[in-house]
Design a protein around this motif. Structure first.
Motif, PDB file in Angstrom:
ATOM      1  N   UNK A   1       0.843  -1.197   0.000  1.00 53.61           N
ATOM      2  CA  UNK A   1       0.000   0.000   0.000  1.00 53.61           C
ATOM      3  C   UNK A   1       0.875   1.243   0.000  1.00 53.61           C
ATOM      4  N   UNK A   2       1.057   1.829  -1.182  1.00 51.65           N
ATOM      5  CA  UNK A   2       1.683   3.138  -1.284  1.00 51.65           C
ATOM      6  C   UNK A   2       0.621   4.227  -1.326  1.00 51.65           C
ATOM      7  N   UNK A   3      -0.579   3.832  -1.729  1.00 54.42           N
ATOM      8  CA  UNK A   3      -1.694   4.767  -1.755  1.00 54.42           C
ATOM      9  C   UNK A   3      -2.426   4.755  -0.428  1.00 54.42           C
ATOM     10  N   UNK A   4      -3.742   4.806  -0.493  1.00 48.13           N
ATOM     11  CA  UNK A   4      -4.512   4.866   0.753  1.00 48.13           C
ATOM     12  C   UNK A   4      -5.799   4.073   0.620  1.00 48.13           C
ATOM     13  N   UNK A   5      -6.232   3.537   1.743  1.00 46.35           N
ATOM     14  CA  UNK A   5      -7.552   2.920   1.846  1.00 46.35           C
ATOM     15  C   UNK A   5      -8.274   3.612   2.983  1.00 46.35           C
ATOM     16  N   UNK A   6      -9.550   3.807   2.798  1.00 53.42           N
ATOM     17  CA  UNK A   6     -10.330   4.551   3.774  1.00 53.42           C
ATOM     18  C   UNK A   6     -11.531   3.724   4.204  1.00 53.42           C
ATOM     19  N   UNK A   7     -11.756   3.672   5.526  1.00 58.62           N
ATOM     20  CA  UNK A   7     -12.913   2.996   6.120  1.00 58.62           C
ATOM     21  C   UNK A   7     -12.833   1.476   5.998  1.00 58.62           C
ATOM     22  N   UNK A   8     -11.622   0.924   6.049  1.00 56.20           N
ATOM     23  CA  UNK A   8     -11.423  -0.525   6.090  1.00 56.20           C
ATOM     24  C   UNK A   8     -11.279  -0.944   7.551  1.00 56.20           C
ATOM     25  N   UNK A   9     -12.094  -1.888   7.985  1.00 60.81           N
ATOM     26  CA  UNK A   9     -12.003  -2.368   9.363  1.00 60.81           C
ATOM     27  C   UNK A   9     -10.851  -3.353   9.513  1.00 60.81           C
ATOM     28  N   UNK A  10     -10.817  -4.369   8.660  1.00 66.25           N
ATOM     29  CA  UNK A  10      -9.781  -5.404   8.735  1.00 66.25           C
ATOM     30  C   UNK A  10      -9.176  -5.626   7.354  1.00 66.25           C
ATOM     31  N   UNK A  11      -7.855  -5.578   7.290  1.00 70.73           N
ATOM     32  CA  UNK A  11      -7.122  -5.966   6.087  1.00 70.73           C
ATOM     33  C   UNK A  11      -6.362  -7.236   6.426  1.00 70.73           C
ATOM     34  N   UNK A  12      -6.701  -8.328   5.752  1.00 72.54           N
ATOM     35  CA  UNK A  12      -6.048  -9.603   6.031  1.00 72.54           C
ATOM     36  C   UNK A  12      -5.456 -10.155   4.751  1.00 72.54           C
ATOM     37  N   UNK A  13      -4.282 -10.787   4.915  1.00 70.75           N
ATOM     38  CA  UNK A  13      -3.537 -11.248   3.748  1.00 70.75           C
ATOM     39  C   UNK A  13      -2.832 -12.553   4.065  1.00 70.75           C
ATOM     40  N   UNK A  14      -2.769 -13.431   3.067  1.00 69.65           N
ATOM     41  CA  UNK A  14      -2.029 -14.679   3.235  1.00 69.65           C
ATOM     42  C   UNK A  14      -0.539 -14.477   3.003  1.00 69.65           C
ATOM     43  N   UNK A  15      -0.139 -13.296   2.511  1.00 70.31           N
ATOM     44  CA  UNK A  15       1.276 -12.985   2.295  1.00 70.31           C
ATOM     45  C   UNK A  15       1.704 -11.829   3.177  1.00 70.31           C
ATOM     46  N   UNK A  16       2.757 -11.140   2.753  1.00 67.63           N
ATOM     47  CA  UNK A  16       3.242  -9.973   3.498  1.00 67.63           C
ATOM     48  C   UNK A  16       2.291  -8.793   3.296  1.00 67.63           C
ATOM     49  N   UNK A  17       2.284  -7.894   4.276  1.00 63.15           N
ATOM     50  CA  UNK A  17       1.598  -6.614   4.143  1.00 63.15           C
ATOM     51  C   UNK A  17       2.641  -5.520   4.339  1.00 63.15           C
ATOM     52  N   UNK A  18       2.815  -4.698   3.319  1.00 63.08           N
ATOM     53  CA  UNK A  18       3.789  -3.598   3.350  1.00 63.08           C
ATOM     54  C   UNK A  18       3.013  -2.293   3.178  1.00 63.08           C
ATOM     55  N   UNK A  19       3.079  -1.436   4.174  1.00 65.51           N
ATOM     56  CA  UNK A  19       2.309  -0.201   4.139  1.00 65.51           C
ATOM     57  C   UNK A  19       3.258   0.983   4.211  1.00 65.51           C
ATOM     58  N   UNK A  20       3.167   1.854   3.199  1.00 63.73           N
ATOM     59  CA  UNK A  20       3.945   3.090   3.191  1.00 63.73           C
ATOM     60  C   UNK A  20       3.032   4.314   3.238  1.00 63.73           C
ATOM     61  N   UNK A  21       1.846   4.190   2.685  1.00 62.47           N
ATOM     62  CA  UNK A  21       0.903   5.302   2.723  1.00 62.47           C
ATOM     63  C   UNK A  21       0.300   5.474   4.105  1.00 62.47           C
TER      64      UNK A  21
END
Length: 605
Positions: A151-171
């Motif tokens: 995530x280099x951009x943005x997400x708005x109003x997400x309660x849960x972000x779940x992933x079977x891989x890595x989660x990399x957040x810069x935004x």
């Protein structure tokens, strides 16, 4: 021989005969009891086996009712359902075994539709988000990615972000919960809870306001402006802390702790060694390993207890079920099915449309005008419906007399360009391109789908009674199965506005959905492979992109702005309902068995 001896012999013989008769009577009585016992045992066996079948039928019937399916048939049981009114159903099951029958019943209270799952975004494959996803909803919804998320951009109003891989957040994000089967790398944003099966790395201004749970190591290298870098952390691996002046809350770890610089800690429990470099900051707690720190700092109070124990629960790995999207599952649910025959001619199969008999039709020019976009049984050499046969308009072009809605179509490639089409479920064999216009349809294509221009479309269930049963452009051509008696009744596939891709000979084909700029779609978007957004796109429904081509090199690259608006949805539209394979898991009802309603109501042979 004397008479006395004869009398004794006769007495002995009589006694022997008497004993033999008594023994025979005892044997007969025992045999009768054995026969009766055997018969009773057989009856008991038949009863219990019939009862087992009856209960098996009761369970199978309950499962069918809860899924909105017909009652199943079986040679082992017979089912009967009676509507008792007020949402109560009596389900009877007669178990049959070897001519023996046992009848059982149970009464259920039928509730409202079950709460649909709230994964507004379901993505299979890696996701690179450099644009913005804006969720508009009465309450936050979930996002599931079966792959790595960047995530280099943005997400708005997400309660849960779940992933079977890595989660990399810069935004800069504000997400309640992150859950990763891989590593978490967060350099920005605020989170309530983060969970990682792998490693957690916090840098920059990233901040965990409640709890961090980590199966691997954790590196706290963030400095969120004097606030808690992490309020509470449970780490099964080693911990590295270098947060500048930012403090930490409570830390529990089964590994060692290396503190380079920080602003203090509320409490510490560690089973490994503790090393505090430099002067250190206020900290108290207990460790089981070795302790190394500046003993001149009286604000450091650490107890060494080799018997210290911690029982940290590991983060469970996510179990993600991949959606299966196949246009061929819904071929027979279409009201208008568009195909090419073996001579390269367009063939439209009509099903369950008021005013149009079921069957196969050709696209041509109306019998009594120059207006194209009509269905007719046969065409003359000029493409006109044969005189004397009825014709039925199914699409309105920009110019009623000259615009051909399907101009440019070819086998395997369909183009629709018009103002609107007859409402209902449309199924296309091949790729589909839909231009500008306002449509009240569920579009299904076995290939790819592209929207362009000022495109607006409403899924059948979203359009509801006004758009489907009382459509002002086609008031007399409405789907009979969605409008029984003029009352709208949705079906699971009607929740989808766009569905692309299908399996042919065991191989998946197509499945890409490309939404042009300024597209507005009202309903769920189901891409069997990839979803591409051109920006400034609004989807009033849920999104699924399943990457069923199994091409691991494909990545979802979302750079535009996509809005998912889940407010003011009509009652006929349930965005969380999965059309599934043939719609088999839509329309589920909550069934509650009423207390004491089970009954063994009869036995017979």
């Amino acid at each position: 021989m004397s008479s006395q001896a004869k009398q004794g012999g006769l007495a002995t013989l009589f006694m022997a005969l008497t004993l033999l008769a008594l023994a025979s009577l005892v044997l007969l009585a025992g045999s009768r009891q054995l026969v009766l016992a055997h018969a009773n045992a057989q009856n008991q066996q038949r009863y219990h086996q019939a009862l087992n079948y009856a209960e098996e039928g009761l369970l199978a019937g309950q499962n069918a009712l809860s899924q909105g399916l017909p009652l199943p048939a079986s040679p082992h049981y017979q089912l009967k359902m009676t509507d008792l009114g007020a949402g109560r159903l009596r389900l009877e099951s007669i178990g049959v075994y070897d001519g023996h029958q046992v009848r059982v019943q149970r009464i259920f209270q039928q509730g409202e539709d079950e709460e649909p799952p709230r994964s507004a975004l379901t993505i299979v494959g890696d996701l690179n988000l450099s644009g913005a996803i804006k969720m508009i909803s009465d309450k936050p919804v979930d996002m599931t990615v079966d792959g790595t998320v960047t995530l280099d951009g943005s997400v708005d109003n997400i309660d849960t972000l779940q992933s079977t891989g890595d989660i990399i957040v810069r935004g800069n994000q504000t997400i309640n919960t992150l859950h990763s089967n891989g590593n978490l790398e967060l350099s920005n944003g605020r989170y309530q809870t983060v969970k990682a099966v792998g490693k957690l790395t916090l840098t920059g201004s990233a901040m965990v306001e409640q709890l961090a749970r980590v199966n691997g190591n954790a590196d706290f290298l963030n400095s969120p402006g004097g606030q808690f870098a992490v309020k509470q952390a449970q780490v099964k691996g080693n911990v590295l802390i270098n947060t500048g002046g930012a403090p930490l809350g409570a830390l529990e770890t089964e590994g060692k702790v290396d503190i380079q610089q920080f602003g203090g800690m509320a409490s510490l429990k560690a089973l490994g060694d503790l090393t505090i470099q430099g002067w250190g900051a206020p900290i108290s707690g207990a460790i089981a390993g070795r302790l190394g720190y500046n003993t001149n700092n009286r604000d450091i109070s650490i107890q060494v207890d080799p018997k210290l124990q911690l029982k940290l629960q590991p983060v469970p790995p996510l179990q993600v079920t991949r959606p299966r999207i196949d246009a061929y599952d819904f071929r027979h649910e279409a009201h208008y099915r568009f195909e090419y025959d073996d001579k390269g001619r367009i063939l439209v199969t009509v099903r369950q449309i008021h005013g149009i008999p079921d069957g196969s039709y050709r696209l041509g020019i109306a019998t009594d005008s120059q207006q194209p976009n009509h269905l007719c049984r046969e065409l003359d050499a000029s493409g006109r419906c044969l005189a004397g046969n009825p014709s039925y308009l199914i699409c309105k072009g920009y110019d009623a007399n000259t615009s051909d809605c399907f101009a440019g179509s070819a086998p395997g490639r369909w183009k629709i360009s018009g103002m609107t089409m007859a409402p209902g479920v449309l199924w296309f064999d091949g790729d589909l391109e839909i231009g500008s216009g306002v449509y009240h349809n569920t579009f299904i294509a076995t290939g790819n789908i592209v929207t362009s221009g000022q495109h607006v479309s409403y899924a059948v269930n979203y359009a509801g009674a006004i758009g489907i049963c009382r459509n002002s452009d086609f008031p007399n051509a409405y789907p009979l199965d969605y409008c029984p008696g003029g009352v709208f009744k949705g079906r699971p596939i009607g929740h989808a506005v766009l569905l692309a891709g299908g399996y042919r000979n065991g191989k998946f084909r197509g499945g890409n959905i490309t939404l042009g700029a300024s597209t507005q779609v009202y309903g769920n978007v189901w891409a069997g492979n990839m979803l591409i957004s051109g920006g400034n796109t609004t989807i009033h429904g849920y999104i699924s992109a399943a990457r069923q081509s199994n091409d691991a090199s494909l990545r979802h690259n979302w750079g535009g702005s996509t809005t998912i608006d889940l407010t003011q949805l009509p009652d006929s539209f349930k965005p969380g309902v999965d059309p599934g394979q043939g719609g088999n898991n839509g329309g589920k009802k909550a069934l509650t068995a009423l207390p004491y309603s089970w009954m063994d109501s009869g036995v017979g042979s």
